[in-house]
Design an enzyme around this catalytic site. Structure first.
Site, short mmCIF file in Angstrom:
data_model
loop_
_atom_site.label_atom_id
_atom_site.label_comp_id
_atom_site.label_asym_id
_atom_site.label_seq_id
_atom_site.Cartn_x
_atom_site.Cartn_y
_atom_site.Cartn_z
N MET A 1 0.81 -1.23 0.00
CA MET A 1 0.00 0.00 0.00
C MET A 1 0.84 1.27 0.00
SD MET A 1 -3.12 -0.98 -0.14
CE MET A 1 -3.85 0.62 0.15
N ARG A 2 2.17 1.14 0.04
CA ARG A 2 2.99 2.34 0.11
C ARG A 2 2.81 3.20 -1.13
NH1 ARG A 2 7.59 0.29 1.65
NH2 ARG A 2 7.42 0.90 3.83
N ALA A 3 2.64 2.56 -2.29
CA ALA A 3 2.49 3.33 -3.52
C ALA A 3 1.24 4.20 -3.49
CB ALA A 3 2.44 2.38 -4.72
#
Length: 709
Positions: free
Chosen positions: A274-276
């Site tokens: 989910m970092r993107a």
């Protein structure tokens, strides 16, 4: 102090400048990784950015740059009393590639900590960079454990130093910028993901823009102060705009439609984790603030995707980073535009202009006017048009079919003709090959070695500065002397001579040198495809284990160093894909060329141990030449045996990949392996599920040779 090159005077590189400015507006974006060839203003632009950052207020005398309004409650120099602060420019701290762990995170005085219980802490570069910029040039050459510490601090906003029960913590929030040349090796995918944005830069192919680059650089070198003065107004404009964008950032609205666009884009490109999504949201918000808007629009999401996703999309290590813009547009077109709210003013000019609005010759900072860079980055060159039938350079019947060998005349020596390169078969997972013994090379993931990180195996007197204390050994060394030192209290009297350094065992990276037979006996199309697939699989393994690689090929009458030893496994894969085949088999020349390359590399990097991987069917039909290492004629097979035994005598760990196929096998690769003192493995046996015992065989063969010697 030298005058830095002005940020607004950088010609072109609009994506790079935009990514840096977005991080200046919102450091939460997570930093920038700049990838590109040498000489493309990567370092110049990064070093110039610090002059555009607003000044910071710090507590007077605090070594950790605490803010007077909200000092760090855990600051080692605290607690701080309320009072006015002192303003200073934001710092740009540069981390050298060869820096130690103590230089990065700081060092504890172990002797005082043990004897007096005092946390005597000397701050490192992370403390110096707090509330500023931390710049790592050639970040891909930085040791892995330093990168882990660096990125952990960037993610948590704090640095922790823990040594034998003594712990120090301080704030470390900074703008992380790394630059790298992909030709020198790649970062691991999980480390790439920790950089918020990435930018690919390349030198302009436009003559007018290149002329302007040279003109400005010469003017700067002639009189740096005068050159900077001509750009002072533009620098001030950008500095004021950064301040205004920071103030507007908290008011920017990220609507549900924009969030759906971000989520759909990350899902559509199969981005892990989910970092993107989070980075894209922060980047789109910063883009809106930079443009002076309070609403995120579709174009902000698109630009955010182009900056935040290329290094995160799921890909093989040998694929070039990038993003399919047609697919991106298709995803975004599935959502309606957000309706702007309370945004009556049109977008201001998104990029500050230079002293005038002229082209490169007139001083425009972009060589073509400022503005938000094109959504897609540099334009790709147009593909050449297919020739008309009557313009074909060759008759249709003479054209080479993509599935058949090139039709070329036979060579003068009667050997099979050269054939065009074939594509490699699909790579597969291989078992680990390792060098026997215990090395002391650069950290990696292949062979056993003494390293700074790993399991503790013993203790020794420190050589130089103490970095890893072995507490039990230190106490044992100090205990017999307590009475003579007049110990009276509970504390242990420890002196410098008592300190012991922990010795640790981990893994090192090696130099994996491939010697690939490209002669006519290997030229059968399906067979060479399988050979290339096997070498590509081993290259992939070398990439994952942080090795250097080199590639030697031999065919016809000579051996060639196709790729000098490098950390860029990608470059080796490209050379392998382009490898043609045909001609006689100068096996001795290939082995002597390997001996020459390893001799030179031993002088350059004596601590990095080599692993020789010879890919051949074992045939030898030509003596050949290998550059300065010349064969002296004679029977080719006898010369090959002598060359192999020369490598064995120098203790080079070797593996022979036997490419012989067919119902009748001569077993020549096995003979070569015996001369090299290593094992032979077939192409089928190279796969992970059928390679059991190969590492053991490498070690056993080497140990047998060592005992015999």
């Amino acid at each position: 102090m030298s005058t830095p090159y002005p940020f607004t005077a950088v010609v072109g590189q609009s994506d790079l400048r935009l990514a840096l400015l977005l991080n200046a507006v919102s450091p939460a974006v997570g930093g920038v990784l700049v990838r590109g060839e040498k000489g493309t203003a990567k370092s110049t632009a990064v070093r110039a950015l610090s002059a555009l950052l607003p000044q910071v207020d710090v507590v007077p005398g605090c070594r950790f740059s605490c803010a007077p309004a909200a000092p760090d409650p855990a600051c080692p120099d605290g607690p701080h009393e309320p009072g006015p602060g002192a303003a200073r420019p934001a710092r740009m701290v540069e981390l050298p590639v060869g820096a130690s762990e103590d230089r990065l995170v700081g060092a504890l005085d172990i002797e005082r900590a043990l004897a007096e219980g005092v946390k005597a802490f000397e701050p490192g570069l992370l403390a110096d960079a707090h509330r500023g910029i931390l710049y790592v040039d050639e970040v891909n050459l930085l040791h892995d454990h330093l990168i882990d510490l660096l990125l952990d601090a960037a993610a948590m906003g704090a640095s922790y130093v823990e040594r034998e029960g003594v712990s120090v913590r301080h704030a470390a929030r900074f703008l992380l910028v790394g630059t790298m040349n992909p030709e020198e090796g790649e970062l691991r995918p999980q480390l790439l993901d920790r950089f918020g944005l990435t930018v690919e830069v390349a030198a302009s192919r436009e003559p007018a823009q290149r002329v302007e680059v040279v003109r400005r650089r010469l003017a700067y070198e002639d009189d740096p102060a005068a050159f900077a003065g001509r750009w002072a107004g533009d620098e001030q404009d950008v500095r004021a705009r950064v301040v205004a964008a920071r103030a507007l950032l908290s008011q920017v609205r990220l609507g549900d439609t924009s969030l759906l666009q971000i989520a759909a884009t990350c899902a559509g490109f199969e981005v892990d984790g989910m970092r993107a999504d989070i980075v894209m949201a922060r980047t789109a918000t910063a883009l809106a603030a930079w443009a002076g808007r309070s609403e995120v629009r579709k174009e902000d999401v698109r630009q955010a995707a182009l900056l935040a996703l290329p290094h995160r999309r799921r890909r093989n290590p040998f694929d070039a980073p990038g993003l399919d813009e047609d697919k991106l547009d298709e995803i975004l077109d599935g959502f309606p535009d957000e309706e702007p709210e309370n945004d009556p003013d049109p977008d201001p000019d998104p990029e500050p202009e230079g002293p005038d609005d002229g082209g490169p010759e007139d001083g425009g900072p972009d060589g073509g006017g400022g503005g938000i860079p094109p959504q897609g980055g540099p334009e790709a060159p147009e593909a050449p048009e297919a020739p008309a039938p009557d313009e074909s350079p060759e008759a249709p019947e003479t054209r080479e079919s993509p599935d058949s060998p090139a039709q070329q005349p036979a060579s003068r020596d009667g050997a099979s003709p050269e054939q065009a390169a074939v594509r490699a078969a699909e790579p597969f997972r291989t078992k680990m090959l390792s060098v026997p013994g215990l090395g002391e090379g650069a950290s990696g993931r292949r062979s056993r070695a003494r390293t700074a990180h790993g399991r503790t195996t013993g203790a020794q007197r420190p050589r130089g500065q103490l970095t890893k204390l072995h507490l039990a050994a230190t106490v044992q060394a100090a205990a017999p002397h307590q009475k003579a030192r007049g110990r009276s209290g509970r504390g242990l009297v420890v002196r410098k001579d008592d300190l012991r350094q922990a010795t640790r065992e981990g893994r090192e990276g090696n130099l994996v040198l491939f010697v690939v037979d490209a002669s006519g006996s290997m030229a059968a199309r399906q067979r060479m495809s399988a050979v290339k697939g096997a070498v590509l699989s081993l290259l992939l393994d070398a990439y994952q284990r942080r090795d250097k690689v080199g590639l030697i090929t031999f065919r016809g009458s000579a051996a060639e160093l196709a790729l000098p030893p490098t950390s860029s496994v990608d470059a080796a894969a490209v050379r392998l894909e382009q490898l043609p085949t045909g001609g006689r088999t100068p096996l001795a020349a290939g082995l002597l060329k390997a001996h020459e390359v390893l001799r030179i590399e031993r002088l350059r990097d004596p601590s990095r141990r080599p692993l020789l991987v010879v890919v051949t069917d074992g045939r030898a039909t030509s003596a050949g030449t290998a550059g300065s290492a010349r064969t002296d004629g004679g029977d080719p097979r006898r010369l090959a045996g002598r060359s192999a035994r020369l490598l064995q005598a120098e203790g080079v760990a070797s593996v022979v990949v036997d490419c012989e196929s067919g119902p009748v096998r001569l077993g020549l690769a096995g003979v070569l392996a015996a001369d090299l003192g290593g094992p032979a493995v077939t192409l089928d046996g190279l796969r992970a599920d059928s390679l059991a015992g190969l590492v053991k065989n490498v070690r056993t063969a080497s140990d047998t040779h060592r005992r015999a010697a």
